[in-house]
Scaffold this motif. Structure first.
Motif, mmCIF file in Angstrom:
data_model
loop_
_atom_site.group_PDB
_atom_site.id
_atom_site.type_symbol
_atom_site.label_atom_id
_atom_site.label_comp_id
_atom_site.label_asym_id
_atom_site.label_seq_id
_atom_site.Cartn_x
_atom_site.Cartn_y
_atom_site.Cartn_z
ATOM 1 N N GLU A 18 13.302 14.187 -48.056
ATOM 2 C CA GLU A 18 14.349 14.303 -47.034
ATOM 3 C C GLU A 18 13.865 13.834 -45.670
ATOM 4 O OE1 GLU A 18 15.761 18.289 -47.064
ATOM 5 O OE2 GLU A 18 16.590 18.164 -49.099
ATOM 6 N N VAL A 19 12.617 13.423 -45.597
ATOM 7 C CA VAL A 19 12.068 12.945 -44.319
ATOM 8 C C VAL A 19 11.531 11.536 -44.504
ATOM 9 C CG1 VAL A 19 11.475 15.245 -43.455
ATOM 10 C CG2 VAL A 19 9.814 13.972 -44.837
ATOM 11 N N SER A 20 11.453 10.818 -43.415
ATOM 12 C CA SER A 20 10.894 9.465 -43.430
ATOM 13 C C SER A 20 10.020 9.296 -42.191
ATOM 14 C CB SER A 20 12.015 8.422 -43.449
ATOM 15 O OG SER A 20 12.867 8.583 -42.334
ATOM 16 N N PRO A 21 9.174 8.286 -42.153
ATOM 17 C CA PRO A 21 8.283 8.091 -41.008
ATOM 18 C C PRO A 21 9.054 7.800 -39.722
ATOM 19 C CG PRO A 21 7.617 6.732 -42.869
ATOM 20 C CD PRO A 21 8.960 7.269 -43.196
ATOM 21 N N ALA A 22 8.423 8.096 -38.601
ATOM 22 C CA ALA A 22 9.042 7.841 -37.297
ATOM 23 C C ALA A 22 9.353 6.355 -37.120
ATOM 24 C CB ALA A 22 8.109 8.318 -36.184
ATOM 25 N N SER A 23 8.565 5.494 -37.764
ATOM 26 C CA SER A 23 8.774 4.049 -37.604
ATOM 27 C C SER A 23 10.153 3.614 -38.091
ATOM 28 C CB SER A 23 7.694 3.269 -38.361
ATOM 29 O OG SER A 23 7.767 3.529 -39.762
ATOM 30 N N GLU A 24 10.742 4.355 -39.018
ATOM 31 C CA GLU A 24 12.037 3.978 -39.582
ATOM 32 C C GLU A 24 13.161 4.018 -38.542
ATOM 33 O OE1 GLU A 24 13.062 3.077 -43.142
ATOM 34 O OE2 GLU A 24 11.105 2.341 -42.513
ATOM 35 N N SER A 25 12.988 4.814 -37.513
ATOM 36 C CA SER A 25 14.048 4.931 -36.500
ATOM 37 C C SER A 25 13.726 4.162 -35.222
ATOM 38 C CB SER A 25 14.279 6.411 -36.157
ATOM 39 O OG SER A 25 13.093 7.010 -35.641
ATOM 40 N N LYS A 26 12.641 3.395 -35.241
ATOM 41 C CA LYS A 26 12.256 2.643 -34.051
ATOM 42 C C LYS A 26 12.845 1.243 -34.070
ATOM 43 C CE LYS A 26 7.620 4.686 -33.337
ATOM 44 N NZ LYS A 26 6.158 4.322 -33.287
ATOM 45 N N PRO A 27 13.337 0.756 -32.928
ATOM 46 C CA PRO A 27 13.681 -0.678 -32.852
ATOM 47 C C PRO A 27 12.381 -1.481 -32.850
ATOM 48 C CG PRO A 27 13.905 0.361 -30.701
ATOM 49 C CD PRO A 27 13.625 1.472 -31.664
ATOM 50 N N TRP A 28 12.496 -2.788 -33.158
ATOM 51 C CA TRP A 28 11.308 -3.636 -33.245
ATOM 52 C C TRP A 28 10.445 -3.558 -32.000
ATOM 53 C CZ3 TRP A 28 9.029 -6.342 -37.082
ATOM 54 C CH2 TRP A 28 8.058 -7.287 -36.713
ATOM 55 N N SER A 29 11.094 -3.494 -30.840
ATOM 56 C CA SER A 29 10.359 -3.514 -29.570
ATOM 57 C C SER A 29 9.501 -2.259 -29.362
ATOM 58 C CB SER A 29 11.319 -3.683 -28.398
ATOM 59 O OG SER A 29 12.268 -2.631 -28.388
ATOM 60 N N ASP A 30 9.815 -1.173 -30.074
ATOM 61 C CA ASP A 30 9.077 0.075 -29.899
ATOM 62 C C ASP A 30 7.948 0.247 -30.922
ATOM 63 O OD1 ASP A 30 10.636 0.732 -27.768
ATOM 64 O OD2 ASP A 30 11.871 2.212 -28.832
ATOM 65 N N LEU A 31 7.871 -0.641 -31.911
ATOM 66 C CA LEU A 31 6.785 -0.539 -32.872
ATOM 67 C C LEU A 31 5.453 -0.876 -32.198
ATOM 68 C CD1 LEU A 31 8.346 -2.352 -35.967
ATOM 69 C CD2 LEU A 31 8.068 0.116 -35.661
ATOM 70 N N THR A 32 4.398 -0.215 -32.636
ATOM 71 C CA THR A 32 3.078 -0.536 -32.107
ATOM 72 C C THR A 32 2.621 -1.884 -32.669
ATOM 73 O OG1 THR A 32 1.879 0.467 -33.963
ATOM 74 C CG2 THR A 32 2.539 1.929 -32.141
ATOM 75 N N PRO A 33 1.608 -2.509 -32.060
ATOM 76 C CA PRO A 33 1.116 -3.776 -32.611
ATOM 77 C C PRO A 33 0.711 -3.664 -34.080
ATOM 78 C CG PRO A 33 0.263 -3.449 -30.398
ATOM 79 C CD PRO A 33 0.956 -2.166 -30.779
ATOM 80 N N GLU A 34 0.105 -2.523 -34.424
ATOM 81 C CA GLU A 34 -0.309 -2.330 -35.824
ATOM 82 C C GLU A 34 0.915 -2.210 -36.731
ATOM 83 O OE1 GLU A 34 -1.391 -0.554 -33.278
ATOM 84 O OE2 GLU A 34 -3.444 -1.338 -33.109
ATOM 85 N N GLU A 35 1.934 -1.481 -36.269
ATOM 86 C CA GLU A 35 3.146 -1.331 -37.081
ATOM 87 C C GLU A 35 3.858 -2.667 -37.228
ATOM 88 O OE1 GLU A 35 4.241 3.350 -36.053
ATOM 89 O OE2 GLU A 35 4.972 1.724 -34.746
#
Length: 225
Positions: A208-225
């Motif tokens: 029922e949960v997913s990583p925080a990255s799933e709700s981030k726009p591309w611009s908010d992802l870290t370089p590694e992500e």
């Protein structure tokens, strides 16, 4: 079987009937009876195949079909060797030129709007893969993209190949590996999925949960992500 021209070409490349059937075809076009006659059923059986699997009378395919070379047991690797598989061809290493930073060549044709496609491409996409203009123009909305390349039905897979896809590019750019089992993630692919915050528990259909990255726009992802 190969046409006479194809056989001549294979001979010029240095293939014999035996090396072609083993290293290129892996006896996949043989009937089960022909596999028995050739003496290679033991190798397919060592990889989990039965006659029912081979003749499409069983549900699905053996689990080894979803394993990378490094995930096979020593006995399974030995069976695969008997069918002329080794690490690179078992993993279907992608030898296509790839100037991009993606793991496989970008299928640029898929990112053209429907009205810029030629009539033949539109016909293939609509008649063989059930695309409409709306489904084509809105990535990820077509049901066909929910399947891995190998899980497409025969017509869909043929259509995908006619468009220019193959297993690596379809699974990466269309399915984004979303239909893979967690156990299918291996090496660089596993590093990528874990870098985005996924765990085996999260990947489960019941999660029922997913990583925080799933709700981030591309611009908010870290370089590694």
């Amino acid at each position: 079987s190969l046409t006479s021209n194809e056989r001549d070409g294979a001979n010029l490349l240095g293939f014999t009937e035996g090396t072609w059937d083993c290293y290129v075809n892996h006896y996949e076009d043989y009937s089960w009876e022909e596999l028995v006659e050739k003496g290679v059923t033991e190798y397919y059986e060592g990889l989990g195949w039965t006659q029912d699997h081979w003749e499409h009378n069983a549900v699905g395919v053996p689990y080894t079909e979803a394993r990378w070379w490094g995930q096979l047991t020593d006995m399974e690797k030995s069976a695969a060797n008997g069918l002329c598989f080794f690490k690179d061809n078992w993993n279907k290493i992608d030898m296509n030129p790839n100037p991009s930073f993606f793991p496989h060549p970008l299928p640029n044709f898929r990112y053209k709007p429907w009205n810029e496609l030629n009539a033949v491409t539109q016909q293939v996409a609509s008649s063989m893969m059930n695309y409409t203009e709306d489904r084509w123009n809105n990535l990820g909305t077509s049901l066909v993209e929910k399947n891995t390349f190998l899980n497409l039905d025969v017509d869909q897979r043929a259509g995908a190949m006619d468009l220019g896809f193959y297993a690596h590019t379809w699974d990466c750019f269309m399915n984004h590996y979303l239909s893979y089992y967690w156990s299918s993630f291996h090496e660089d692919l596993k590093v990528a999925i874990e870098t985005l915050g996924w765990t085996e528990a999260m990947w489960s259909d019941e999660a029922e949960v997913s990583p925080a990255s799933e709700s981030k726009p591309w611009s908010d992802l870290t370089p590694e992500e």
